[in-house]
Design a protein around this motif. Structure first.
Motif, mmCIF file in Angstrom:
data_model
loop_
_atom_site.group_PDB
_atom_site.id
_atom_site.type_symbol
_atom_site.label_atom_id
_atom_site.label_comp_id
_atom_site.label_asym_id
_atom_site.label_seq_id
_atom_site.Cartn_x
_atom_site.Cartn_y
_atom_site.Cartn_z
ATOM 1 N N SER A 1 0.826 -1.212 0.000
ATOM 2 C CA SER A 1 0.000 0.000 0.000
ATOM 3 C C SER A 1 0.859 1.259 0.000
ATOM 4 O O SER A 1 0.336 2.358 0.112
ATOM 5 C CB SER A 1 -0.934 0.010 1.217
ATOM 6 O OG SER A 1 -0.175 -0.023 2.415
ATOM 7 N N GLN A 2 2.171 1.079 -0.132
ATOM 8 C CA GLN A 2 3.093 2.222 -0.108
ATOM 9 C C GLN A 2 3.192 2.838 -1.507
ATOM 10 O O GLN A 2 3.734 2.206 -2.417
ATOM 11 C CB GLN A 2 4.496 1.763 0.327
ATOM 12 C CG GLN A 2 4.544 0.883 1.552
ATOM 13 C CD GLN A 2 4.345 1.674 2.820
ATOM 14 O OE1 GLN A 2 4.365 2.899 2.810
ATOM 15 N NE2 GLN A 2 4.151 0.974 3.929
ATOM 16 N N PRO A 3 2.710 4.063 -1.716
ATOM 17 C CA PRO A 3 2.800 4.683 -3.046
ATOM 18 C C PRO A 3 4.231 4.764 -3.570
ATOM 19 O O PRO A 3 4.469 4.575 -4.765
ATOM 20 C CB PRO A 3 2.215 6.083 -2.820
ATOM 21 C CG PRO A 3 1.333 5.943 -1.626
ATOM 22 C CD PRO A 3 1.996 4.931 -0.762
ATOM 23 N N TYR A 4 5.193 5.021 -2.684
ATOM 24 C CA TYR A 4 6.591 5.112 -3.116
ATOM 25 C C TYR A 4 7.074 3.774 -3.659
ATOM 26 O O TYR A 4 7.762 3.715 -4.690
ATOM 27 C CB TYR A 4 7.462 5.548 -1.944
ATOM 28 C CG TYR A 4 8.935 5.642 -2.271
ATOM 29 C CD1 TYR A 4 9.451 6.752 -2.944
ATOM 30 C CD2 TYR A 4 9.809 4.621 -1.911
ATOM 31 C CE1 TYR A 4 10.803 6.839 -3.251
ATOM 32 C CE2 TYR A 4 11.167 4.697 -2.207
ATOM 33 C CZ TYR A 4 11.646 5.805 -2.883
ATOM 34 O OH TYR A 4 12.986 5.885 -3.183
ATOM 35 N N VAL A 5 6.729 2.680 -2.982
ATOM 36 C CA VAL A 5 7.141 1.345 -3.434
ATOM 37 C C VAL A 5 6.455 0.996 -4.750
ATOM 38 O O VAL A 5 7.068 0.421 -5.650
ATOM 39 C CB VAL A 5 6.828 0.289 -2.354
ATOM 40 C CG1 VAL A 5 7.195 -1.105 -2.841
ATOM 41 C CG2 VAL A 5 7.570 0.611 -1.066
ATOM 42 N N VAL A 6 5.177 1.355 -4.868
ATOM 43 C CA VAL A 6 4.442 1.096 -6.108
ATOM 44 C C VAL A 6 5.113 1.819 -7.272
ATOM 45 O O VAL A 6 5.332 1.248 -8.349
ATOM 46 C CB VAL A 6 2.971 1.542 -5.975
ATOM 47 C CG1 VAL A 6 2.248 1.398 -7.317
ATOM 48 C CG2 VAL A 6 2.258 0.710 -4.910
ATOM 49 N N PHE A 7 5.450 3.093 -7.054
ATOM 50 C CA PHE A 7 6.112 3.866 -8.110
ATOM 51 C C PHE A 7 7.468 3.272 -8.468
ATOM 52 O O PHE A 7 7.802 3.099 -9.640
ATOM 53 C CB PHE A 7 6.283 5.317 -7.674
ATOM 54 C CG PHE A 7 7.138 6.121 -8.616
ATOM 55 C CD1 PHE A 7 6.622 6.603 -9.813
ATOM 56 C CD2 PHE A 7 8.475 6.375 -8.310
ATOM 57 C CE1 PHE A 7 7.424 7.323 -10.693
ATOM 58 C CE2 PHE A 7 9.274 7.100 -9.178
ATOM 59 C CZ PHE A 7 8.746 7.568 -10.370
ATOM 60 N N ALA A 8 8.270 2.970 -7.452
ATOM 61 C CA ALA A 8 9.617 2.458 -7.699
ATOM 62 C C ALA A 8 9.579 1.117 -8.421
ATOM 63 O O ALA A 8 10.351 0.883 -9.368
ATOM 64 C CB ALA A 8 10.375 2.329 -6.383
#
Length: 349
Positions: free
Chosen positions: A225-232
């Motif tokens: 659910s981490q947007p940063y992880v999703v983007f990366a």
């Protein structure tokens, strides 16, 4: 899923800066030195991008912990596997429009830029919705299960690029030249400003990227659910897509069970999302699927479908793989070097 991370603005900016810098290198190489990309060059680029992704994952794990680090690597694996289906469609698009070999580098790089922009928009939207409404987990899960069923049903079919409403409209309203004009997007014929077939190719890839974003973003939100992880995870998986295209384009036709494998992965993540919603909104007694179990399932599915595909095509070389599509036809009409219709087979690419 792990608790929300406190990712600083500086970390976001540095990560985006790294992605933009790597894209800039691709764009410069594609624009300044159009050429045929051989296996050796493609392998070197592919290894380099994988090494960068692994290096980022190691740094991320050391700074933010094993849980978020595992989520990044699982998300990266999911996006990488889904990106192979992207490659199938890129092959079909380039074959349909008979994109000259020396311009495919540029098309792929611009396609990746479009994909990243669209995924960035969907990541921001998805993260906002998830923070406001937990039932979005349920909606994402149902969407992935529906997509998995459709992908399995149409596993032996190819997308109908020529019947794409955006592509057909572009051909109808835009002044398109007969040739690729040296790989430019725009040119002049006399006093009239024209677009080249390469511009239409990018429109086709852009609309396909939009459809893939609708599937891939909910899939990786099923891991974290981490947007940063999703983007990366999305960014590093897509960055290697151009090199991967030239490396495995000869192998794509042999992955005959890939669509089946992807449908299983999407269905599994869909169930994971539904259980996540039920755990949070219905009862804490509803079990959740751990990230490490997700990693094991995805890795096993990919390994099995790859080995099974290679065994199948070795026994029956006439069998060819298809990317599958929600809207399909059995064969795609091709176009000549000047953009005129002709019979074409994506295997020629």
């Amino acid at each position: 899923m792990s608790a929300q991370l406190d990712i600083s603005l500086l970390t976001w900016l540095l990560t985006i800066g790294l992605v933009v810098a790597l894209l800039a290198v691709d764009l410069v190489v594609a624009a300044k030195r159009p050429h045929h990309v051989g296996i050796g060059e493609a392998a070197a680029w592919s290894v380099g991008y994988v090494a960068i992704a692994i290096g980022f994952g190691v740094w991320f794990t050391l700074h933010y912990g094993g849980g978020p680090g595992t989520e990044f690597f699982v998300g990266y694996l999911v996006e990488k596997s889904l990106s192979v289906d992207n490659l199938f469609v890129f092959v079909i698009i380039m074959s349909t429009f008979s994109v000259p070999d020396r311009h495919r580098h540029k098309v792929l790089t611009f396609g990746i830029v479009l994909a990243l922009v669209m995924r960035g928009i969907f990541i921001a939207l998805g993260a906002t919705l998830l923070s406001l409404f937990s039932f979005v987990f349920l909606l994402f899960g149902l969407l992935l299960i529906y997509t998995a069923v459709q992908l399995y049903r149409h596993r032996d079919e190819d997308p109908d690029i020529e019947d794409n409403v955006v592509v057909k409209t572009s051909r109808r309203v835009l002044p398109v030249t007969d040739d690729y004009a040296g790989g430019d997007l725009f040119t002049h014929e006399g006093d009239k400003r024209m677009v080249t077939p390469l511009f239409v190719v990018l429109i086709a890839i852009g609309t396909i990227d939009l459809l893939f974003a609708l599937d891939s973003i909910p899939a990786v939100f099923g891991i974290t659910s981490q947007p940063y992880v999703v983007f990366a995870a999305n960014a590093f998986a897509l960055l290697g897509l151009r090199a991967l295209f030239f490396l495995v384009q000869g192998l794509l036709d042999r992955l005959v069970y890939l669509s089946v494998g992807l449908s299983l992965i999407l269905a599994f993540i869909g169930v994971k999302l539904i259980l996540q919603w039920a755990h949070e909104d219905v009862s804490k007694s509803v079990p959740e699927i751990p990230t490490l179990l997700s990693l094991a399932v995805i890795a096993v599915v990919l390994a099995v479908v790859t080995v099974a595909s290679l065994v199948k095509t070795k026994r029956d070389p006439s069998v060819k793989a298809h990317p599958a599509s929600l809207r399909t036809r059995r064969a795609s009409a091709g176009r000549s070097e000047k953009g005129q219709p002709q019979a074409a087979d994506r295997r020629s690419s």
